[in-house]
Every structure is written in C-alpha cells, then in structure tokens.
Scaffold this active site. Structure first.
Site, mmCIF file in Angstrom:
data_model
loop_
_atom_site.group_PDB
_atom_site.id
_atom_site.type_symbol
_atom_site.label_atom_id
_atom_site.label_comp_id
_atom_site.label_asym_id
_atom_site.label_seq_id
_atom_site.Cartn_x
_atom_site.Cartn_y
_atom_site.Cartn_z
ATOM 1 C CD GLU A 192 -2.627 1.132 2.677
ATOM 2 O OE1 GLU A 192 -3.562 1.940 2.796
ATOM 3 O OE2 GLU A 192 -2.339 0.277 3.559
ATOM 4 C CD GLU A 196 -8.041 1.760 5.891
ATOM 5 O OE1 GLU A 196 -7.309 1.002 6.531
ATOM 6 O OE2 GLU A 196 -7.626 2.510 4.993
#
Length: 263
Positions: free
Chosen positions: A143, A240
């Site tokens: 990520e 998220e």
C-alpha cells in the site's frame, strides 16, 4: 457491481472489535476487513464471522511498532527474522479464516539508515513474503501511504510502487489502492487508478482531506466508483475512513452510491 466491504478497525469503533461484526451485518454488509486481528484468537474471529455470516476479505501482516510511531518491520535492516515470523502469523490467520488477501505495510525509513538500504531489505522481504503466500494461495498487496500523515513511509507515490513491483519481480505482488492516500500525495485519483488497474487487487476509500466518509470533503466519488465499475475490477472496495460522527450516522454514502448493492 462493486463488491463492498467495511473496515472494522476504523468504523463502528464505539464498541469493542468483536461486537462490530453484528453492527456491520445489521447495516447490510456481508464483507469486512480488519487491519490487525491478532489481539483476538483465530477461533474468536472465526466465531464472529460465522455467527453473523460475514466474509473477511483482508488483513494486514503484523507490522511491529509501526502503528505506535516506529518504523515497522518490512523495510528495516536487521528485522528480517521478525518479518518472516510476522508473515507466518498472517498466513495462519488468513488460511484458517479464509482471507483471500493480506496487506504488507512496507514501513518507514529509520533515522540513520539510507533509503537504498531500506529498499534492498524491503525487496528481499517482499520476495520471501510473496513466495510464502503463493504457497497458500493468498494474494499479497502493498500500500502507498502518504508522507504527511506518516512521514518517512517508504512507498508514498504510485511511481515508487511501480518501481518496487519491478524490483521485487514477483507477479503475484499487487497493490492496495487507497484513494485518500493518493489524493493526499497529489495524485489524480481516477486517472491513477485507470493507469494502474492491472496492478491493483484491493481498493479502500475515504474522502480527502480529513479521511472521513464520502462527501465530507473534495473527492469525486461518483466518478471514482464509476471508473472502478467500468474497469473490470473484480476485487473488493472497502470503506476505510474515520467517521466524522457516530459510525452508524456516517453511512449515508452507502445508499447514495450503492442503492442496489446487496453486498
């Protein structure tokens, strides 16, 4: 139709983690993700998933001290044994809980260690992780995290992620694409996704700035979700974000953008 998930580490935090599964199901979600499930046993998580008929689509590999302000494990020379152990712990959880994807947080550059040395360590660790995860049919992702919220993070921009994929040379390594982090780094969220679609295996979203729910700031979620739907992407798209209000009251976006989504 997009496959929607909700992150139980950041949403429904008004109650303890094991109680958040019921809230997610009550709000129509069939899929959840958890950043670090390791505070609970595999059996405890499995029971909560089964009780509420939920799928767990993503967990993170244990990241050492990263979330407490440290540098983590994956890119820190000298922490290779700890990283290898973390991979095995993630495999145990993902295998028994039938989690298809694990996120490997690449961590931060320690003070006094050259970026090139961190990158070399990260490359070797990711090769190990990809090989071990492939043996268990688990998808590894890395990520990009913006350097404003997490200064010193080793991979902040898409160009850095592309270079890392080339260095690691493992075709099973893919990207987790979080539109909030991309926007914070000045990337064109939609164009960047479209240009790198073939490398992306998991998507997360929050508005920017603020990292709250959609439509609290500046991102074009109509365009973003349309771009994903039109791209042929088949992975999960996970909320998220840090709710700007009580979690249950922050879900107005769900009806707006996913009115027919059965999840």
């Amino acid at each position: 139709m997009l496959k929607l998930a909700v992150n139980l580490s950041m949403i429904f935090t008004e109650v303890p983690l094991l109680q958040r599964f019921a809230l997610a199901k009550a709000q129509g979600f069939n899929t959840v993700e958890i950043q670090f499930p390791y505070v609970h046993s595999i059996d405890e998580i499995a029971t909560a998933l089964s009780q509420h008929q939920l799928q767990l689509c993503l967990i993170n590999v244990p990241a050492g001290d990263l979330m407490q302000g440290g540098c983590g494990l994956a890119g820190v020379p000298g922490c290779e044994a700890e990283f290898a152990a973390a991979i095995e712990q993630a495999i145990a959880y993902a295998s028994q809980l039938q989690v298809p994807t694990v996120n490997i947080l690449v961590g931060k550059q320690p003070e006094g260690i050259a970026y090139a040395d961190c990158l070399d360590t990260l490359t070797q660790n990711l090769r190990l992780a990809c090989d071990r995860l492939a043996a268990h049919n688990i998808q590894p992702v890395i990520e990009m995290i913006n350097g404003i919220n997490m200064p010193g993070f080793l991979i902040q921009r898409m160009a850095q992620a592309q270079d890392l994929l080339t260095r690691v040379q493992r075709p099973n390594l893919k990207l987790q694409y979080d539109c909030y982090h991309m926007a914070m780094m000045g990337e064109d969220v939609i164009q960047c996704f479209q240009n790198n679609r073939q490398h992306i295996a998991h998507i997360q979203f929050a508005d920017c700035p603020g990292r709250h729910e959609p439509d609290t700031a500046e991102l074009n979620f109509t365009g973003f979700f349309q771009a994903i739907a039109q791209s042929g992407y088949t992975g999960f798209v996970a909320a998220e974000y840090v709710p700007s209000q009580i979690s249950l009251q922050s879900l107005q976006w769900k009806q707006r953008y996913f009115p027919s989504e059965t999840m």
